[in-house]
Scaffold this active site. Structure first.
Site, PDB file in Angstrom:
ATOM      1  N   ARG A 253       0.848  -1.212   0.000  1.00 19.99           N
ATOM      2  CA  ARG A 253       0.000   0.000   0.000  1.00 19.99           C
ATOM      3  C   ARG A 253       0.879   1.256   0.000  1.00 19.99           C
ATOM      4  O   ARG A 253       0.687   2.161  -0.813  1.00 19.99           O
ATOM      5  CB  ARG A 253      -0.886  -0.012   1.260  1.00 19.99           C
ATOM      6  CG  ARG A 253      -1.800   1.178   1.418  1.00 19.99           C
ATOM      7  CD  ARG A 253      -2.420   1.229   2.818  1.00 19.99           C
ATOM      8  NE  ARG A 253      -1.438   1.455   3.876  1.00 19.99           N
ATOM      9  CZ  ARG A 253      -0.943   2.634   4.225  1.00 19.99           C
ATOM     10  NH1 ARG A 253      -1.347   3.720   3.609  1.00 19.99           N
ATOM     11  NH2 ARG A 253      -0.045   2.744   5.190  1.00 19.99           N
ATOM     12  N   GLY A 255       3.973   1.395  -0.937  1.00 20.57           N
ATOM     13  CA  GLY A 255       4.773   1.411  -2.164  1.00 20.57           C
ATOM     14  C   GLY A 255       4.030   2.021  -3.342  1.00 20.57           C
ATOM     15  O   GLY A 255       4.609   2.763  -4.139  1.00 20.57           O
ATOM     16  N   GLU A 272      10.869  -1.709  -1.767  1.00 22.83           N
ATOM     17  CA  GLU A 272      11.061  -3.021  -1.122  1.00 22.83           C
ATOM     18  C   GLU A 272       9.804  -3.282  -0.311  1.00 22.83           C
ATOM     19  O   GLU A 272       9.670  -2.818   0.817  1.00 22.83           O
ATOM     20  CB  GLU A 272      12.291  -2.985  -0.199  1.00 22.83           C
ATOM     21  CG  GLU A 272      13.598  -2.676  -0.910  1.00 22.83           C
ATOM     22  CD  GLU A 272      14.172  -3.872  -1.661  1.00 22.83           C
ATOM     23  OE1 GLU A 272      13.640  -4.994  -1.511  1.00 22.83           O
ATOM     24  OE2 GLU A 272      15.145  -3.679  -2.404  1.00 22.83           O
ATOM     25  N   CYS A 306       9.726  -9.587   5.972  1.00 25.81           N
ATOM     26  CA  CYS A 306       9.195  -9.526   4.606  1.00 25.81           C
ATOM     27  C   CYS A 306       9.411 -10.877   3.931  1.00 25.81           C
ATOM     28  O   CYS A 306       8.668 -11.267   3.040  1.00 25.81           O
ATOM     29  CB  CYS A 306       9.867  -8.411   3.829  1.00 25.81           C
ATOM     30  SG  CYS A 306      11.649  -8.438   3.971  1.00 25.81           S
TER      31      CYS A 306
HETATM   32  P1  NAD Z   1       4.159   0.411   6.436  1.00 26.25           P
HETATM   33  O1  NAD Z   1       3.926   0.444   4.974  1.00 26.25           O
HETATM   34  O2  NAD Z   1       3.004   0.617   7.324  1.00 26.25           O
HETATM   35  O3  NAD Z   1       5.218   1.551   6.831  1.00 26.25           O
HETATM   36  C1  NAD Z   1       6.513   1.557   6.285  1.00 26.25           C
HETATM   37  C2  NAD Z   1       7.056   2.970   6.264  1.00 26.25           C
HETATM   38  O4  NAD Z   1       6.348   3.731   5.285  1.00 26.25           O
HETATM   39  C3  NAD Z   1       6.859   3.719   7.589  1.00 26.25           C
HETATM   40  O5  NAD Z   1       7.985   4.529   7.807  1.00 26.25           O
HETATM   41  C4  NAD Z   1       5.618   4.557   7.330  1.00 26.25           C
HETATM   42  O6  NAD Z   1       5.524   5.710   8.106  1.00 26.25           O
HETATM   43  C5  NAD Z   1       5.795   4.900   5.866  1.00 26.25           C
HETATM   44  N1  NAD Z   1       4.556   5.183   5.130  1.00 26.25           N
HETATM   45  C6  NAD Z   1       3.363   4.563   5.279  1.00 26.25           C
HETATM   46  N2  NAD Z   1       2.487   5.054   4.375  1.00 26.25           N
HETATM   47  C7  NAD Z   1       3.144   5.976   3.644  1.00 26.25           C
HETATM   48  C8  NAD Z   1       2.777   6.820   2.554  1.00 26.25           C
HETATM   49  N3  NAD Z   1       1.550   6.817   2.039  1.00 26.25           N
HETATM   50  N4  NAD Z   1       3.717   7.631   2.030  1.00 26.25           N
HETATM   51  C9  NAD Z   1       4.973   7.646   2.531  1.00 26.25           C
HETATM   52  N5  NAD Z   1       5.370   6.877   3.564  1.00 26.25           N
HETATM   53  C10 NAD Z   1       4.465   6.054   4.117  1.00 26.25           C
HETATM   54  O7  NAD Z   1       4.894  -0.969   6.763  1.00 26.25           O
HETATM   55  P2  NAD Z   1       5.286  -1.583   8.174  1.00 26.25           P
HETATM   56  O8  NAD Z   1       4.060  -2.098   8.841  1.00 26.25           O
HETATM   57  O9  NAD Z   1       6.182  -0.665   8.920  1.00 26.25           O
HETATM   58  O10 NAD Z   1       6.201  -2.817   7.717  1.00 26.25           O
HETATM   59  C11 NAD Z   1       5.702  -4.057   7.317  1.00 26.25           C
HETATM   60  C12 NAD Z   1       5.677  -4.162   5.809  1.00 26.25           C
HETATM   61  O11 NAD Z   1       6.955  -3.884   5.269  1.00 26.25           O
HETATM   62  C13 NAD Z   1       5.359  -5.579   5.343  1.00 26.25           C
HETATM   63  O12 NAD Z   1       4.504  -5.507   4.231  1.00 26.25           O
HETATM   64  C14 NAD Z   1       6.720  -6.132   4.948  1.00 26.25           C
HETATM   65  O13 NAD Z   1       6.662  -7.192   4.029  1.00 26.25           O
HETATM   66  C15 NAD Z   1       7.355  -4.921   4.377  1.00 26.25           C
HETATM   67  N6  NAD Z   1       8.807  -5.022   4.355  1.00 26.25           N
HETATM   68  C16 NAD Z   1       9.422  -5.263   3.171  1.00 26.25           C
HETATM   69  C17 NAD Z   1      10.794  -5.417   3.121  1.00 26.25           C
HETATM   70  C18 NAD Z   1      11.493  -5.720   1.832  1.00 26.25           C
HETATM   71  O14 NAD Z   1      12.710  -5.586   1.803  1.00 26.25           O
HETATM   72  N7  NAD Z   1      10.798  -6.109   0.784  1.00 26.25           N
HETATM   73  C19 NAD Z   1      11.553  -5.311   4.298  1.00 26.25           C
HETATM   74  C20 NAD Z   1      10.883  -5.043   5.490  1.00 26.25           C
HETATM   75  C21 NAD Z   1       9.514  -4.905   5.505  1.00 26.25           C
END
Ligand code: NAD
Length: 517
Positions: A253, A255, A272, A306
């Site tokens: 979401r 991303g 990511e 992840c």
């Molecule tokens: P999240 O998407 O809720 O938040 C991640 C970051 O993005 C936070 O810093 C948040 O404040 C920011 N954010 C959220 N919405 C945003 C927006 N609209 N615009 C800009 N920034 C925004 O994720 P989370 O709950 O912190 O982490 C879990 C998720 O991350 C899982 O889906 C996991 O698979 C994924 N993840 C992926 C990797 C990878 O390398 N592929 C690594 C770690 C975690």
């Protein structure tokens, strides 16, 4: 807000050891690499272990963010002009500082996000590894030379620093993901602003303090800056055309939102995002190996990686055996306070995360699936604890399309390997994948062009716990980004193709004749 005396002694010591004065009423969440400030809304930080308040962090306001980005712009001018090996030397010293503070930082990670100490320290080790890798890389930012089609012309490409970049990170890897980005970006000559998850600001403050002490010793500030805030700061970064690259880690979401905003301004992004990782276990597999790998991959970090294993494709011939073994192991997993040495599974990050897992359980049952073990909350341990869970489903139930960020493993039976690979690929995400087999033909089919469609494919290894030497990332809705090793560094630099004419003629490429006389 916890006053100095309210913090349990054990927690106070963890903060102190990680360089955060526990007697302070509040911490500043923004730094330009030298001063600390934060005039935005206060953020109350609690531990998922027992919900105890840990600290208040003053987040970055809009003005603070401007100050931070200005610092990265100013620092960029000097940093990009610093020889790359000298930049590498600063990163080497940062790696040393991480080594000295590995245990303290590891425990802070445990306190703030709930992974067990072993995994918290493992995350710091990952940061140390990437620092080491980056030091070597600082002498290997190689460009190619090409053969020019024109007489007495020389062509080559060179890589130049890109600029100040934005780094947005998720809660589950509060230290390592920033390190993957920051150490590589730093040797590439970029400066950066980091927006960590609002669930883990303390780790980001401790890491930034260490990094900036080292950088200041090397005569630089403004290379690694920090702006703690919620998704609004993330959106500001995504829309900020002063930041030519945004590396964003988190949910799909997030991303979509960040990727779209960065593309709108012709910026570059490294995304990511969420995974939905599958393991195929064939009849020839060593089930001891498979069982150990699946347990770590599905239960480790309480299913909040992840790369967590979420789908197990078990061949009919061994499905009962591997499932029975896993159920027996799952029922013995020590669950509890992640600071205790014997614990293997701690809490989820929040009660909402447990609620989501319970929702998923209801969907599984509605969609005809069966819970084989687990599936319950553990209120006696606290609001954020639950049992690791295994459910048997068929490949076509809608719930398996989603990443439920919790220790929930789906078992799906199959008869034919090609069909299993097809089902494996039939989800929107494409991060990590694995096969357990002792049959080389099966392994190669899984790795071949009709095999796994993920960014990572393993044989006789689970899907999680990647080494930093490889490029890390995934396809499809996982975002397509690559971080850490191999040639991921190229994304942090600008490629410039150079052609030099050392003749006294002006031949045009493709043999074009444009003579006026
Ligand atoms: P999240 O998407 O809720 O938040 C991640 C970051 O993005 C936070 O810093 C948040 O404040 C920011 N954010 C959220 N919405 C945003 C927006 N609209 N615009 C800009 N920034 C925004 O994720 P989370 O709950 O912190 O982490 C879990 C998720 O991350 C899982 O889906 C996991 O698979 C994924 N993840 C992926 C990797 C990878 O390398 N592929 C690594 C770690 C975690």
């Amino acid at each position: 807000m916890p006053g100095a005396g309210d913090l349990p002694e054990r927690y106070a010591r963890i903060l102190e050891d990680a360089g955060l004065d526990p007697s302070k009423d509040a911490f500043h969440g923004a730094t330009d690499g030298e001063a600390w400030f934060g005039s935005g809304e206060p953020l109350e930080v609690t531990t998922p272990i027992d919900g105890a308040p840990l600290a208040t962090v003053h987040q970055a306001s809009k003005e603070d963010y401007e100050r931070v980005v200005k610092a990265t712009q100013d620092a960029f001018r000097a940093w990009r002009d610093t020889p790359a090996p000298e930049r590498g030397d600063a990163v080497r010293a940062f790696g040393e500082a991480l080594r000295e503070n590995k245990r303290a930082l590891g425990r802070l990670i445990t306190l703030e996000m709930g992974k067990i100490v072993e995994e918290g320290e493992g995350e710091v080790q990952e940061a140390i590894d990437i620092a080491d890798f980056s030091v070597g890389l600082s002498r290997q930012l190689y460009g190619k030379t090409m053969q020019s089609e024109r007489h007495h012309h020389r062509m080559y490409e060179q890589w130049k620093p890109l600029g100040p970049i934005g780094i947005i990170t998720a809660f589950n890897l509060p230290c390592a993901v920033w390190a993957w980005n920051s150490c590589i970006a730093a040797v590439c000559g970029d400066t950066m602003v980091w927006k960590p998850s609002e669930a883990t600001p303390l780790t980001s403050i401790a890491m930034s303090k260490l990094a900036n002490d080292v950088l200041q010793d090397h005569g630089h500030h403004g290379v690694m800056t920090l702006a703690v805030g919620d998704e609004r700061i993330g959106q500001t970064i995504a829309n900020d055309s002063r930041l030519p690259l945004v590396s964003a880690t988190g949910s799909t979401r997030m991303g979509y939102a960040v990727g779209e905003a960065v593309a709108q301004r012709m910026g570059r992004s490294i995304l990511e995002l969420g995974g939905n990782n599958g393991v195929i276990v064939t009849p020839s597999a060593d089930l001891d190996l498979a069982e150990r790998a699946i347990t770590f991959g599905a239960v480790g970090t309480a299913g909040q990686r992840c790369t967590t294993i979420r789908r197990l494709f078990a061949h009919e011939d061994i499905a009962d055996e591997i499932t029975d073994r896993l159920i027996a192991t799952y029922e013995q997993v020590p669950i509890g306070n992640p600071l205790e040495e014997d614990t293997l599974m701690g809490p989820l990050i929040s009660q909402d995360a447990v609620d989501e897992m319970m929702d998923a359980k209801r969907h599984i049952e509605k969609q005809g699936g069966r819970i084989l073990t687990g599936g319950e909350r553990l209120p006696e341990l606290g609001a954020n604890y639950c049992q690791p869970t295994i459910a048997e489903v068929t490949h076509d139930v809608p719930i398996v399309q989603d990443e439920t960020f919790a220790p929930l493993l789906y078992v799906i039976r199959y008869e034919d390997l090609d069909e299993a690979i097809k089902w494996h690929n039939d989800v929107p995400q494409g991060l990590s994948s694995a096969i357990f087999t002792q049959n080389v033909l099966e392994a190669e089919r899984f790795l071949g062009p009709n095999g796994s469609d993920c960014g990572i494919a393993n044989v006789n290894i689970g899907t999680s716990g990647a080494e930093i030497g490889g490029a890390f990332g995934g396809e499809k809705e996982t975002g397509g980004g690559r971080e850490a090793g191999s040639d991921s560094w190229k994304q942090y630099m600008r490629r410039q193709t150079v052609t030099i004419n050392y003749s006294d003629k002006m031949p045009l490429a493709q043999g074009i004749d444009f003579s006026v006389d």
